[in-house]
Design an enzyme around this catalytic site. Structure first.
Site, short mmCIF file in Angstrom:
data_model
loop_
_atom_site.label_atom_id
_atom_site.label_comp_id
_atom_site.label_asym_id
_atom_site.label_seq_id
_atom_site.Cartn_x
_atom_site.Cartn_y
_atom_site.Cartn_z
N ARG A 103 0.86 -1.19 0.00
CA ARG A 103 0.00 0.00 0.00
C ARG A 103 0.89 1.24 0.00
NH1 ARG A 103 1.84 1.64 4.08
NH2 ARG A 103 0.69 3.58 3.82
N ALA B 115 0.94 5.22 -1.98
CA ALA B 115 0.89 5.57 -3.40
C ALA B 115 2.19 5.26 -4.18
CB ALA B 115 0.50 7.04 -3.55
N ASP C 258 -2.07 10.76 -2.29
CA ASP C 258 -2.37 9.66 -3.22
C ASP C 258 -2.64 10.18 -4.62
OD1 ASP C 258 -3.18 8.62 -0.38
OD2 ASP C 258 -2.73 6.91 -1.66
N ASN D 22 -5.59 12.25 0.25
CA ASN D 22 -4.73 11.44 1.12
C ASN D 22 -5.64 10.66 2.07
OD1 ASN D 22 -1.99 10.70 1.93
ND2 ASN D 22 -2.51 11.65 3.87
N LYS D 23 -5.04 9.85 2.91
CA LYS D 23 -5.79 9.00 3.83
C LYS D 23 -6.87 9.79 4.59
CE LYS D 23 -5.55 5.46 4.35
NZ LYS D 23 -6.46 4.58 3.59
O1 MRU Z 1 -4.75 3.05 2.09
P1 MRU Z 1 -3.27 3.31 2.07
O2 MRU Z 1 -2.57 2.78 3.26
O3 MRU Z 1 -2.65 2.89 0.77
O4 MRU Z 1 -3.18 4.90 2.13
C1 MRU Z 1 -1.90 5.47 2.06
C2 MRU Z 1 -1.89 6.94 2.22
O5 MRU Z 1 -2.92 7.58 2.28
C3 MRU Z 1 -0.56 7.60 2.20
O6 MRU Z 1 -0.55 8.73 3.02
C4 MRU Z 1 -0.25 8.02 0.76
O7 MRU Z 1 -0.38 6.94 -0.10
C5 MRU Z 1 1.10 8.60 0.64
S1 MRU Z 1 2.34 7.35 0.83
C6 MRU Z 1 3.85 8.06 0.67
#
Ligand code: MRU
Length: 344
Positions: A47, A49, A233, A243-244
């Site tokens: 997981r 991005a 993301d 983002n998350k």
């Molecule tokens: O659902 P996930 O764990 O893939 O979500 C990840 C995020 O939201 C991260 O903050 C984002 O991908 C940036 S990773 C450098």
């Protein structure tokens, strides 16, 4: 430094650390079929991005090799590659990674693999560069010798090919002796902060406190942190950033408190084909993730959940977007000049 993913040439497999098992158990998945890869992506065994960008690229290699073993037609191969490309919708890097290597398929699997491995190396270089730029910007903007940081989700080595984005800036500040404390949001419902960011911070010896997501805005308003730093993301052409889920609460609180809110990502996360945040597809995950805790049902059996995995922070709440090419200040810079500087 831990690696989220690695290409193992001898076995022609994509090796992933299974992030669903961390921090308790360090187990690895050796992926050589599209089915297993899509499952690993959707279950969040891999997981983040930028990691998904590399997995998209190497996933094409997995698909081509499986196709050769199983005698797939060209149409079947294209369909399977598309399955990888669409396994999760919000992080643009996944589709980007596939699109970067697929044009090389005509030249054979070795050419695809070569480009995929370049992407892996480029991501680490981008993360290291943006970390320097981000740390410089933060120290200059805050005017502080040491900063206290709040972050959300996991943006470290586990979420990238190496080093990290927002986490990379935190690590850079730490190495410069310019970091006092990290408040790491636990990141409900799947605890990427409490499980993964904390695991990385422990390994790197970086002082931190895990807090409930609901504590973050108060932490900011009480003056306990000097800057909020998150990853992304997908960054739309106007600077709106997905983002998350939970990230936008930090942005709102940071604006109110007058502290900088920083988004850090490699340029592969900038999507100029998406005009604004309203056009970003937000992944809606199984509601069982919010109706349970640690596999045990916590909500009434009659209850249904709402489980968007991401949110979008409007660009006027963002003080800085940092990529390997530079820093822009969306809350200050007129939009047309905004992204040219950070996409290379
Ligand atoms: O659902 P996930 O764990 O893939 O979500 C990840 C995020 O939201 C991260 O903050 C984002 O991908 C940036 S990773 C450098």
């Amino acid at each position: 430094m831990v690696r989220a993913l690695e290409w193992v040439d001898e076995s022609k497999t994509l090796r992933l650390i299974d992030q669903t098992q961390l921090p308790g158990t360090e187990t690895y998945l050796d992926v050589d079929t599209v089915e297993v890869l899509v499952d690993a992506i959707q279950s969040l065994a891999v997981r983040g991005a930028p990691a998904l960008g590399a997995v998209g690229a190497l996933g094409v290699v997995v698909a081509i090799n499986q196709g050769s073993r199983e005698g797939w037609s060209a149409d079947r191969l294209a369909l399977e590659v598309d399955r990888v490309r669409r396994a999760r919708p919000t992080a643009v890097n996944l589709a980007w990674g596939v699109d970067q290597v697929w044009p090389f398929a005509d030249q054979g699997v070795a050419a695809v693999l070569r480009r995929a491995l370049e992407i892996v190396a480029e991501d680490e270089a981008a993360n290291r560069r943006l970390s320097v730029l981000g740390a410089d910007w933060i120290l200059q903007r805050t005017g502080r010798q040491k900063v206290r940081v709040v972050t959300h989700c996991n943006t470290g080595a586990l979420a990238t090919t190496a080093w990290g984005t927002a986490y990379g800036i935190i690590h850079e500040l730490y190495e410069r002796g310019a970091l006092e404390m990290v408040y790491a949001d636990e990141t409900r419902p799947l605890l990427q902060g409490a499980r993964l960011t904390s695991w990385e911070l422990v390994q790197d010896g970086i002082p931190h406190l895990i807090e409930a997501d609901g504590a973050a805005s108060s932490t900011i308003l009480r003056g306990l942190v000097d800057v909020a730093i998150i990853g992304a993301d997908r960054i739309a052409a106007d600077g709106d950033s997905a983002n998350k889920v939970g990230s936008v609460a930090l942005a709102l609180a940071a604006k109110y408190a007058g502290i900088p809110f920083v988004v850090a990502a490699p340029s592969s996360t900038v999507d100029l084909d998406t005009a604004t945040g309203a056009d970003i597809e937000i992944e809606l995950r199984d509601d069982v993730e919010v109706l349970t805790y640690g596999g045990v049902r916590t909500a009434p059996v009659e209850a249904k959940g709402f489980n968007p995995a991401f949110d979008v922070t409007p660009h006027d709440l963002i003080s800085a977007i940092v990529t390997e090419f530079g820093v822009v200040e969306p809350d200050r810079t007129p939009e047309p000049r905004l992204l040219a500087k950070i996409v290379g």
